[in-house]
Design a protein around this motif. Structure first.
Motif, PDB file in Angstrom:
ATOM      1  N   GLY A 124       0.787  -1.223   0.000  1.00 48.00           N
ATOM      2  CA  GLY A 124       0.000   0.000   0.000  1.00 48.00           C
ATOM      3  C   GLY A 124       0.819   1.272   0.000  1.00 48.00           C
ATOM      4  N   PHE A 125       2.054   1.197   0.530  1.00 51.93           N
ATOM      5  CA  PHE A 125       2.881   2.395   0.646  1.00 51.93           C
ATOM      6  C   PHE A 125       4.201   2.271  -0.112  1.00 51.93           C
ATOM      7  CE2 PHE A 125      -0.062   2.507   4.132  1.00 51.93           C
ATOM      8  CZ  PHE A 125      -0.390   3.852   4.270  1.00 51.93           C
ATOM      9  N   GLN A 126       4.335   1.214  -0.910  1.00 45.57           N
ATOM     10  CA  GLN A 126       5.508   1.003  -1.763  1.00 45.57           C
ATOM     11  C   GLN A 126       6.824   1.115  -0.999  1.00 45.57           C
ATOM     12  OE1 GLN A 126       2.890   3.281  -3.055  1.00 45.57           O
ATOM     13  NE2 GLN A 126       2.096   1.260  -3.588  1.00 45.57           N
ATOM     14  N   ALA A 127       6.861   0.551   0.192  1.00 48.74           N
ATOM     15  CA  ALA A 127       8.087   0.543   0.978  1.00 48.74           C
ATOM     16  C   ALA A 127       9.067  -0.467   0.380  1.00 48.74           C
ATOM     17  CB  ALA A 127       7.788   0.179   2.426  1.00 48.74           C
ATOM     18  N   ASP A 128      10.325  -0.071   0.223  1.00 46.68           N
ATOM     19  CA  ASP A 128      11.340  -0.992  -0.282  1.00 46.68           C
ATOM     20  C   ASP A 128      11.831  -1.932   0.813  1.00 46.68           C
ATOM     21  OD1 ASP A 128      11.305   0.142  -2.839  1.00 46.68           O
ATOM     22  OD2 ASP A 128      12.718   1.700  -2.266  1.00 46.68           O
ATOM     23  N   ALA A 129      11.727  -1.499   2.048  1.00 50.02           N
ATOM     24  CA  ALA A 129      12.145  -2.328   3.175  1.00 50.02           C
ATOM     25  C   ALA A 129      11.289  -1.995   4.390  1.00 50.02           C
ATOM     26  CB  ALA A 129      13.621  -2.090   3.497  1.00 50.02           C
ATOM     27  N   VAL A 130      10.953  -3.009   5.147  1.00 48.98           N
ATOM     28  CA  VAL A 130      10.175  -2.818   6.374  1.00 48.98           C
ATOM     29  C   VAL A 130      10.885  -3.548   7.506  1.00 48.98           C
ATOM     30  CG1 VAL A 130       7.976  -3.166   7.557  1.00 48.98           C
ATOM     31  CG2 VAL A 130       7.996  -2.671   5.106  1.00 48.98           C
ATOM     32  N   GLY A 131      11.203  -2.827   8.558  1.00 47.39           N
ATOM     33  CA  GLY A 131      11.854  -3.431   9.718  1.00 47.39           C
ATOM     34  C   GLY A 131      11.017  -3.229  10.967  1.00 47.39           C
ATOM     35  N   LEU A 132      11.159  -4.152  11.907  1.00 49.90           N
ATOM     36  CA  LEU A 132      10.334  -4.100  13.115  1.00 49.90           C
ATOM     37  C   LEU A 132      11.110  -4.645  14.299  1.00 49.90           C
ATOM     38  CD1 LEU A 132       7.394  -3.482  14.074  1.00 49.90           C
ATOM     39  CD2 LEU A 132       6.900  -5.903  13.683  1.00 49.90           C
ATOM     40  N   LEU A 133      11.094  -3.905  15.393  1.00 49.21           N
ATOM     41  CA  LEU A 133      11.657  -4.363  16.661  1.00 49.21           C
ATOM     42  C   LEU A 133      10.570  -4.231  17.718  1.00 49.21           C
ATOM     43  CD1 LEU A 133      15.137  -2.570  16.550  1.00 49.21           C
ATOM     44  CD2 LEU A 133      14.664  -4.965  15.993  1.00 49.21           C
ATOM     45  N   LEU A 134      10.268  -5.315  18.411  1.00 44.95           N
ATOM     46  CA  LEU A 134       9.246  -5.314  19.447  1.00 44.95           C
ATOM     47  C   LEU A 134       9.885  -5.510  20.813  1.00 44.95           C
ATOM     48  CD1 LEU A 134       6.527  -7.557  17.737  1.00 44.95           C
ATOM     49  CD2 LEU A 134       6.477  -5.073  18.017  1.00 44.95           C
ATOM     50  N   ILE A 135       9.389  -4.787  21.802  1.00 41.97           N
ATOM     51  CA  ILE A 135       9.902  -4.886  23.164  1.00 41.97           C
ATOM     52  C   ILE A 135       8.903  -5.684  24.004  1.00 41.97           C
ATOM     53  CG2 ILE A 135      10.630  -3.598  25.193  1.00 41.97           C
ATOM     54  CD1 ILE A 135      11.147  -1.207  23.343  1.00 41.97           C
ATOM     55  N   ALA A 136       9.336  -6.824  24.462  1.00 38.56           N
ATOM     56  CA  ALA A 136       8.452  -7.686  25.245  1.00 38.56           C
ATOM     57  C   ALA A 136       8.209  -7.079  26.623  1.00 38.56           C
ATOM     58  CB  ALA A 136       9.056  -9.075  25.390  1.00 38.56           C
ATOM     59  N   PRO A 137       6.980  -7.190  27.141  1.00 39.04           N
ATOM     60  CA  PRO A 137       6.718  -6.731  28.510  1.00 39.04           C
ATOM     61  C   PRO A 137       7.432  -7.645  29.489  1.00 39.04           C
ATOM     62  CG  PRO A 137       4.807  -7.863  27.623  1.00 39.04           C
ATOM     63  CD  PRO A 137       5.769  -7.721  26.491  1.00 39.04           C
TER      64      PRO A 137
ATOM     65  N   GLU B 208       5.278 -17.482  21.314  1.00 41.10           N
ATOM     66  CA  GLU B 208       5.437 -17.021  19.943  1.00 41.10           C
ATOM     67  C   GLU B 208       6.796 -16.350  19.777  1.00 41.10           C
ATOM     68  OE1 GLU B 208       1.837 -15.364  17.984  1.00 41.10           O
ATOM     69  OE2 GLU B 208       1.172 -15.066  20.036  1.00 41.10           O
ATOM     70  N   PRO B 209       7.888 -17.126  19.801  1.00 40.12           N
ATOM     71  CA  PRO B 209       9.213 -16.517  19.649  1.00 40.12           C
ATOM     72  C   PRO B 209       9.363 -15.930  18.246  1.00 40.12           C
ATOM     73  CG  PRO B 209       9.364 -18.922  19.530  1.00 40.12           C
ATOM     74  CD  PRO B 209       7.944 -18.603  19.935  1.00 40.12           C
ATOM     75  N   LEU B 210       9.754 -14.675  18.186  1.00 42.85           N
ATOM     76  CA  LEU B 210       9.932 -13.980  16.918  1.00 42.85           C
ATOM     77  C   LEU B 210      11.293 -13.309  16.904  1.00 42.85           C
ATOM     78  CD1 LEU B 210       6.474 -12.170  16.669  1.00 42.85           C
ATOM     79  CD2 LEU B 210       7.196 -14.117  15.303  1.00 42.85           C
ATOM     80  N   PRO B 211      11.949 -13.260  15.750  1.00 43.69           N
ATOM     81  CA  PRO B 211      13.243 -12.563  15.692  1.00 43.69           C
ATOM     82  C   PRO B 211      13.105 -11.078  15.992  1.00 43.69           C
ATOM     83  CG  PRO B 211      12.441 -13.113  13.490  1.00 43.69           C
ATOM     84  CD  PRO B 211      11.562 -13.834  14.467  1.00 43.69           C
ATOM     85  N   GLU B 212      11.892 -10.541  15.833  1.00 45.83           N
ATOM     86  CA  GLU B 212      11.668  -9.117  16.097  1.00 45.83           C
ATOM     87  C   GLU B 212      11.491  -8.813  17.579  1.00 45.83           C
ATOM     88  OE1 GLU B 212       9.928 -10.210  12.079  1.00 45.83           O
ATOM     89  OE2 GLU B 212       9.759 -10.977  14.121  1.00 45.83           O
ATOM     90  N   LEU B 213      11.352  -9.830  18.411  1.00 48.38           N
ATOM     91  CA  LEU B 213      10.999  -9.643  19.812  1.00 48.38           C
ATOM     92  C   LEU B 213      12.242  -9.580  20.695  1.00 48.38           C
ATOM     93  CD1 LEU B 213       8.425  -9.384  21.484  1.00 48.38           C
ATOM     94  CD2 LEU B 213       8.459 -11.856  21.815  1.00 48.38           C
ATOM     95  N   LEU B 214      12.371  -8.485  21.448  1.00 45.62           N
ATOM     96  CA  LEU B 214      13.541  -8.252  22.286  1.00 45.62           C
ATOM     97  C   LEU B 214      13.116  -7.930  23.714  1.00 45.62           C
ATOM     98  CD1 LEU B 214      15.367  -5.795  19.848  1.00 45.62           C
ATOM     99  CD2 LEU B 214      15.772  -8.264  20.036  1.00 45.62           C
ATOM    100  N   GLY B 215      14.018  -8.123  24.637  1.00 48.13           N
ATOM    101  CA  GLY B 215      13.785  -7.670  25.996  1.00 48.13           C
ATOM    102  C   GLY B 215      14.052  -6.181  26.101  1.00 48.13           C
ATOM    103  N   ASP B 216      13.471  -5.539  27.100  1.00 46.25           N
ATOM    104  CA  ASP B 216      13.589  -4.087  27.216  1.00 46.25           C
ATOM    105  C   ASP B 216      15.038  -3.637  27.398  1.00 46.25           C
ATOM    106  OD1 ASP B 216      12.529  -1.437  27.406  1.00 46.25           O
ATOM    107  OD2 ASP B 216      12.890  -1.526  29.561  1.00 46.25           O
ATOM    108  N   GLY B 217      15.849  -4.468  28.002  1.00 49.85           N
ATOM    109  CA  GLY B 217      17.244  -4.099  28.237  1.00 49.85           C
ATOM    110  C   GLY B 217      18.198  -4.580  27.161  1.00 49.85           C
ATOM    111  N   ASP B 218      17.680  -5.106  26.069  1.00 49.21           N
ATOM    112  CA  ASP B 218      18.528  -5.637  25.004  1.00 49.21           C
ATOM    113  C   ASP B 218      19.398  -4.527  24.413  1.00 49.21           C
ATOM    114  OD1 ASP B 218      19.416  -6.661  22.384  1.00 49.21           O
ATOM    115  OD2 ASP B 218      18.062  -8.334  22.824  1.00 49.21           O
TER     116      ASP B 218
END
Length: 236
Positions: free
Chosen positions: A114-127, A136-146
């Motif tokens: 929809g937005f013609q992005a050439d690259a999309v990245g995501l980092l999630l901070i687990a509570p 649901e282990p995901l490569p995007e999921l990190l601890g807050d202190g990572d």
């Protein structure tokens, strides 16, 4: 018969006929001021330019400038309308996701298609507690202190999207698998009641995302994504 053929067959008026018509219809230019604005009316005053001619020229230039500004405003309004519609569709897809993986895929697909992005990245901070991270282990999921998040700490603290060329550390961290050289990017903090992560939208065009552009839609996207991901991360 085509319009061009009709114009070719239409009889041409000579100057005398035009002049006669204007004499018979003296209010024509009053009824059609746009015609008057395009006419060249000279005031004979020797080699000097008359004040009337100068005023008319200035008014014409101002009128042309206003028309260009209006055209630009209409163009931007249409672009914003399209962006708002695509953002609405992406929002619906995110809220329809049943789990983290589905939400991540919906976000990536929506931004690329929809937005013609050439690259999309995501980092999630687990509570810290009660998250879905273990299931649901995901490569995007990190601890807050990572330490991976170090280069994004200022962005999360400011809480506002940043547009322009990403630093080498930012590009390497949030776009690790892209084959496209990211020349510019929008880095969007995802914050709801807490910092949920960072979204990166990259482009090979160095002018696609620049520091002077507006970020209203990016802020809305960041808030929406934060609400969706935080809900899914806390799901028991």
């Amino acid at each position: 018969m085509t319009e061009s053929a009709k114009r070719e067959e239409a009889p041409l008026l000579d100057e005398a006929e035009v002049a006669a018509y204007l004499v018979e219809h003296p209010d024509l230019l009053h009824r059609h001021p746009e015609v008057l604005a395009r006419l060249e009316l000279r005031h004979d005053c020797g080699d000097a330019t008359s004040l009337i001619e100068h005023q008319v020229r200035v008014l014409r230039e101002e009128s042309a400038g206003l028309r260009r500004r209006l055209d630009d405003m209409v163009r931007v309004a249409r672009q914003n309308e399209g962006t708002a519609e695509r953002l609405h569709e992406l929002t619906l897809d995110l809220f329809a996701a049943d789990d983290l993986q589905a939400a991540v895929e919906a976000l990536r697909a929506g931004l690329r298609e929809g937005f013609q992005a050439d690259a999309v990245g995501l980092l999630l901070i687990a509570p810290e507690q009660g998250s879905a991270a273990a299931r649901e282990p995901l490569p995007e999921l990190l601890g807050d202190g990572d330490p991976t998040l170090t280069c994004f700490r200022p962005l999360l603290e400011r809480g506002r999207p940043s547009c322009g060329a990403p630093t080498e550390a930012q590009a390497r961290t949030i776009f690790p698998d892209t084959e496209t050289t990211v020349a510019s990017a929008a880095l969007v903090p995802m914050i709801d009641e807490r910092a949920v992560g960072v979204l990166g939208i990259g482009s090979s065009d160095p002018q696609r995302y620049h520091p002077g552009q507006g970020t209203v839609f990016l802020r809305r996207l960041g808030t929406t994504a934060a609400r969706v991901f935080d809900r899914l991360l806390h799901r028991g």
